[in-house]
Design a protein around this motif. Structure first.
Motif, PDB file in Angstrom:
ATOM      1  N   GLY A  56       0.821  -1.414   0.144  1.00  0.00           N
ATOM      2  CA  GLY A  56      -0.042   0.003   0.020  1.00  0.00           C
ATOM      3  C   GLY A  56       0.886   1.440  -0.121  1.00  0.00           C
ATOM      4  O   GLY A  56       0.659   2.116   0.692  1.00  0.00           O
ATOM      5  N   VAL A  57       1.935   1.212  -0.654  1.00  0.00           N
ATOM      6  CA  VAL A  57       2.819   2.458  -1.057  1.00  0.00           C
ATOM      7  C   VAL A  57       2.907   2.687  -2.343  1.00  0.00           C
ATOM      8  O   VAL A  57       2.811   1.993  -3.144  1.00  0.00           O
ATOM      9  CB  VAL A  57       4.331   2.011  -0.164  1.00  0.00           C
ATOM     10  N   LYS A  58       3.457   4.079  -2.645  1.00  0.00           N
ATOM     11  CA  LYS A  58       3.828   4.687  -3.798  1.00  0.00           C
ATOM     12  C   LYS A  58       5.134   4.202  -4.256  1.00  0.00           C
ATOM     13  O   LYS A  58       5.366   4.074  -5.624  1.00  0.00           O
ATOM     14  CB  LYS A  58       3.678   6.203  -3.605  1.00  0.00           C
ATOM     15  N   GLU A  59       6.314   4.119  -3.367  1.00  0.00           N
ATOM     16  CA  GLU A  59       7.598   3.654  -4.141  1.00  0.00           C
ATOM     17  C   GLU A  59       7.958   2.646  -2.933  1.00  0.00           C
ATOM     18  O   GLU A  59       8.008   2.815  -1.924  1.00  0.00           O
ATOM     19  CB  GLU A  59       8.331   4.962  -4.064  1.00  0.00           C
ATOM     20  N   ILE A  60       8.801   1.797  -3.993  1.00  0.00           N
ATOM     21  CA  ILE A  60       9.731   0.905  -3.081  1.00  0.00           C
ATOM     22  C   ILE A  60      10.664   0.407  -3.710  1.00  0.00           C
ATOM     23  O   ILE A  60      10.731   0.296  -5.086  1.00  0.00           O
ATOM     24  CB  ILE A  60       8.644  -0.294  -2.629  1.00  0.00           C
ATOM     25  N   ALA A  61      12.056   0.110  -2.839  1.00  0.00           N
ATOM     26  CA  ALA A  61      13.263  -0.302  -3.461  1.00  0.00           C
ATOM     27  C   ALA A  61      13.982  -1.314  -2.596  1.00  0.00           C
ATOM     28  O   ALA A  61      13.711  -1.192  -1.373  1.00  0.00           O
ATOM     29  CB  ALA A  61      13.925   1.044  -3.876  1.00  0.00           C
ATOM     30  N   PRO A  62      14.582  -2.388  -3.169  1.00  0.00           N
ATOM     31  CA  PRO A  62      15.596  -2.919  -2.123  1.00  0.00           C
ATOM     32  C   PRO A  62      16.534  -2.218  -1.588  1.00  0.00           C
ATOM     33  O   PRO A  62      17.180  -1.359  -1.913  1.00  0.00           O
ATOM     34  CB  PRO A  62      16.311  -3.973  -3.257  1.00  0.00           C
ATOM     35  N   VAL A  63      16.711  -2.648  -0.054  1.00  0.00           N
ATOM     36  CA  VAL A  63      17.680  -1.936   0.525  1.00  0.00           C
ATOM     37  C   VAL A  63      19.105  -2.536  -0.005  1.00  0.00           C
ATOM     38  O   VAL A  63      19.243  -3.646  -0.595  1.00  0.00           O
ATOM     39  CB  VAL A  63      17.587  -2.328   1.879  1.00  0.00           C
ATOM     40  N   LYS A  64      19.992  -1.441   0.135  1.00  0.00           N
ATOM     41  CA  LYS A  64      21.518  -1.881  -0.277  1.00  0.00           C
ATOM     42  C   LYS A  64      22.056  -3.175   0.486  1.00  0.00           C
ATOM     43  O   LYS A  64      21.861  -3.011   1.642  1.00  0.00           O
ATOM     44  CB  LYS A  64      22.326  -0.688  -0.146  1.00  0.00           C
ATOM     45  N   PRO A  65      22.723  -4.045  -0.240  1.00  0.00           N
ATOM     46  CA  PRO A  65      23.337  -5.080   0.475  1.00  0.00           C
ATOM     47  C   PRO A  65      24.004  -4.698   1.941  1.00  0.00           C
ATOM     48  O   PRO A  65      24.171  -5.292   3.015  1.00  0.00           O
ATOM     49  CB  PRO A  65      24.146  -5.789  -0.405  1.00  0.00           C
TER      50      PRO A  65
END
Length: 160
Positions: free
Chosen positions: A83-92
């Motif tokens: 339920g969000v507008k933006e999402i991205a993987p966290v950096k290793p």
């Protein structure tokens, strides 16, 4: 084998599981085919190997996604599920500080904090799935319903 935090949590919940060890390459290079090679080492169907993907939303909330490692996550579906507008993987390099786990050993069970967790609904088609045991080279084999229970996860469609 020394018990990991994930195993201790499952023991505390009285959830049955099996463990399996495999040779890890030490660097955990995540190229296509890694899940298939691990599945071969463990003698399991590659579609039953579920990977953990930790993501950050535009509001800096951490969300955890778990899906079959033979598929790529659909970011649009991940955003919809959370339920969000933006999402991205966290950096290793941020993974250990956020979760307590390193890349290649990250499991959805027993992270430093309780994060919202989403598991692809295909998990329910499996008799058992393999997830990271909380360190590289260790997998936990668990019934899908027990994984959902242990992580308090939402089932949803995550794959392309």
């Amino acid at each position: 084998m020394k018990k990991t935090n994930a195993m201790r949590i499952l023991d505390g919940l009285k959830i049955l599981y099996e463990t399996a060890e495999y040779d890890d390459d030490g660097e955990h290079v995540l190229e296509k085919g890694a899940a298939c090679r691990m599945a071969e080492k463990l003698d399991v169907n590659p579609e039953t190997v579920f990977k953990t993907i930790v993501m950050r939303t535009e509001a800096k909330e951490i969300c955890v996604f778990c899906q079959s490692a033979v598929n790529e996550i659909n970011l649009k579906k991940a955003r919809q599920a959370a339920g969000v507008k933006e999402i991205a993987p966290v950096k290793p390099e941020d993974l250990l500080g956020l979760t307590g786990y390193v890349r290649g050993g990250c499991t959805p069970i027993g992270m430093k904090k309780k994060f919202r967790t989403f598991i692809d609904k295909s998990v329910m088609e499996c008799e058992k799935v393999c997830i990271s045991g909380g360190q590289r080279g260790i997998q936990i084999k668990i019934k899908p319903e027990d994984l959902v229970k242990a992580t308090d996860a939402v089932l949803c469609d995550l794959i392309l």
